[in-house]
Enzyme design. Structure first.
Site, PDB file in Angstrom:
ATOM      1  NE  ARG A   1      -2.883   0.306   3.275  1.00 16.46           N
ATOM      2  CZ  ARG A   1      -2.185   0.801   4.305  1.00 16.46           C
ATOM      3  NH1 ARG A   1      -1.711   2.016   4.262  1.00 16.46           N
ATOM      4  NH2 ARG A   1      -1.986   0.064   5.373  1.00 16.46           N
TER       5      ARG A   1
ATOM      6  CE1 TYR B   1     -15.230   8.110 -16.885  1.00 17.95           C
ATOM      7  CE2 TYR B   1     -14.995   8.432 -14.527  1.00 17.95           C
ATOM      8  CZ  TYR B   1     -15.286   7.620 -15.606  1.00 17.95           C
ATOM      9  OH  TYR B   1     -15.648   6.321 -15.397  1.00 17.95           O
TER      10      TYR B   1
ATOM     11  CG  ASP C   1      -8.523  13.184 -17.168  1.00 17.34           C
ATOM     12  OD1 ASP C   1      -7.901  12.481 -18.007  1.00 17.34           O
ATOM     13  OD2 ASP C   1      -9.405  12.727 -16.425  1.00 17.34           O
TER      14      ASP C   1
ATOM     15  CE  LYS D   1     -11.563   4.699 -19.259  1.00 19.16           C
ATOM     16  NZ  LYS D   1     -11.868   6.068 -18.869  1.00 19.16           N
TER      17      LYS D   1
HETATM   18  C1  LIG Z   1     -12.309   6.671 -17.750  1.00 22.09           C
HETATM   19  C2  LIG Z   1     -11.863   8.022 -17.420  1.00 22.09           C
HETATM   20  C3  LIG Z   1     -11.524   8.350 -16.102  1.00 22.09           C
HETATM   21  C4  LIG Z   1     -11.691   7.394 -14.970  1.00 22.09           C
HETATM   22  O1  LIG Z   1     -10.804   6.327 -15.045  1.00 22.09           O
HETATM   23  P1  LIG Z   1     -11.081   4.903 -14.337  1.00 22.09           P
HETATM   24  O2  LIG Z   1      -9.819   4.173 -14.583  1.00 22.09           O
HETATM   25  O3  LIG Z   1     -12.288   4.328 -15.012  1.00 22.09           O
HETATM   26  O4  LIG Z   1     -11.345   5.163 -12.894  1.00 22.09           O
HETATM   27  C5  LIG Z   1     -11.052   9.624 -15.859  1.00 22.09           C
HETATM   28  N1  LIG Z   1     -10.938  10.530 -16.848  1.00 22.09           N
HETATM   29  C6  LIG Z   1     -11.270  10.253 -18.120  1.00 22.09           C
HETATM   30  C7  LIG Z   1     -11.129  11.309 -19.166  1.00 22.09           C
HETATM   31  C8  LIG Z   1     -11.750   8.994 -18.451  1.00 22.09           C
HETATM   32  O5  LIG Z   1     -12.101   8.732 -19.718  1.00 22.09           O
END
Ligand SMILES: *Cc1c(COP(=O)(O)O)cnc(C)c1O
Length: 398
Positions: free
Chosen positions: A62, A115, A188, A213
């Protein structure tokens, strides 16, 4: 020249292959092994250790284990940052960043297009439970961002391209605005990935990636990362990982490390295929609108051209000249493209975002009739276009 300086000067593809990997001294294996152990041997005198942070030497999973550390090294290098923390999901990274940097009485400005969890966190959770003030603004409008800033603003958070409309915000211009007032900018970067956009090089302070992603790219592991200066990342690591417990599993870190090796190769295909699909859709009379930053018709195209390198990402949005039910029938007629959430997988994924989305008021007009988010995969573009064309025909829109 130190090893790190030498590695940082290498090309993106070379870094994607090599950085974070090394010979395993124990076995001689030329790939780093998966270390599933929860705990690591302590030094002779453990009382000197900093228990609430992760040092170079792992202590407890952790606090950061071997595979987490290898992945952090690769991502730090690909984004051109100083330090990185990897966490259990993209949302763990986002929430970790917000909870670490914002305190009661602070104010944050965030993008109208984000998101969904960002909207929940910054519009509801942090204001409602922790007394953090927040303002939603159209961050594609620099004047609107400037007007939203208050004396107690500590953070501006943007997403570009934004999920789900692909809205583009000008990273360098917002960074300048933020820094003139001592405000941090977090970006992001999930839709572009570091192959297509490097926000830190444009002046952002922190980059967030959903590793789920493009960076993993195979739709089989969740993870998130924040990259930025060591002093900030150390705080996020202590709060989000050690004390809130959002640690990634060693196996997922290993899978994502493996996926990241082919990131540049996959992104080239995603970028090329998405542009080809967007151009095809734009020519169809049955299609109401197409939003893709690589199209000249996109509102943010000029800014995207300036700040996105190597292409415009693999996600686009579009709507049909048809009613709600026809949108569902269209998806049902697809044979290659799968109806599922998520994006950035090798396979193409489509999701129908209907008129009931509570955030419609934040979207441009054309999105109000319901629309699709299409994550264009790395299949043959010809087959994807064929699939879309057949489905348009099947619902009488050809
Ligand atoms: C999917 C996504 C997230 C969240 O990610 P997870 O791995 O599903 O928690 C955050 N920002 C964007 C732009 C995303 O497409």
């Amino acid at each position: 020249m130190g090893k790190r300086t030498y590695e940082d000067a290498l090309g993106f593809q070379t870094k994607a292959v090599h950085t974070g990997n090394d010979v395993d001294r124990e076995t001689g294996a030329i790939r780093r092994p998966i270390v599933m152990a929860n705990s690591y041997e302590l030094p002779y005198d453990p009382t000197d250790m900093n228990w609430s942070s992760a040092g170079e030497k792992p202590l407890y999973t952790r606090n950061g284990g071997a595979n987490q550390n290898y992945l952090q090294e690769k991502l730090r290098s690909l984004e051109g940052g100083d330090d990185c923390v990897v966490l259990a999901s993209g949302v763990a990274a986002l929430s970790g960043l917000f909870f670490t940097l914002l305190t009661s009485g602070d104010h944050a400005v965030f993008s109208n297009i984000t998101y969904i969890a960002v909207y929940r966190l910054l519009n509801e959770l942090l204001p409602g439970k922790y007394g953090v003030g927040t303002t939603i603004v159209d961050t594609s409008d620099l004047e609107a961002v400037r007007a939203a800033i208050r004396p107690n603003t500590k953070l501006i958070h943007i997403e570009t391209p934004g999920n789900p409309t692909t809205q583009i915000s000008d990273i360098a211009a917002i960074a300048q605005l933020a820094h003139d007032r001592g405000i941090l900018l977090s970006v992001d970067n999930t839709f572009a990935s570091p192959y297509s956009q490097r926000p830190l090089e444009l002046g952002a302070d922190l980059v967030v990636e959903s590793l789920t992603k493009y960076i993993n790219g195979h739709g089989d592991a969740m993870g998130g990362a924040v990259i930025g200066p060591k002093a900030l990342i150390d705080r996020i690591r202590a709060d989000a990982m050690v004390n809130l417990g959002g640690a990634i599993s060693p196996f997922n870190a290993w899978l994502i490390m493996r996926g990241a090796v082919t990131l540049p190769l996959r992104m080239r295909e995603h970028n090329n295929n998405a542009l080809a699909v967007a151009r095809f859709l734009e020519d169809q009379k049955g299609v109401r609108f197409v939003a893709y930053p690589g199209l000249e018709s996109h509102r943010g195209h000029e800014t995207a051209k300036r700040q996105m390198i190597n292409g415009f990402g693999g996600v686009l949005a579009f709507g049909l000249n048809a009613d709600h039910e026809t949108h569902n029938r269209f998806v049902a007629a697809l044979r290659i493209i799968t109806s599922a959430v998520s994006l950035g997988h090798d396979e193409s994924l489509i999701v129908f975002l209907g008129e009931k989305d509570e955030r419609q008021y934040l979207y441009p007009e054309e999105f109000h009739g319901g629309f699709f988010r299409l994550s264009v995969g790395i299949e043959d573009a010809r087959d994807l276009i064929g699939d879309l064309s057949r489905a348009l025909d099947a619902v009488g829109l050809k």
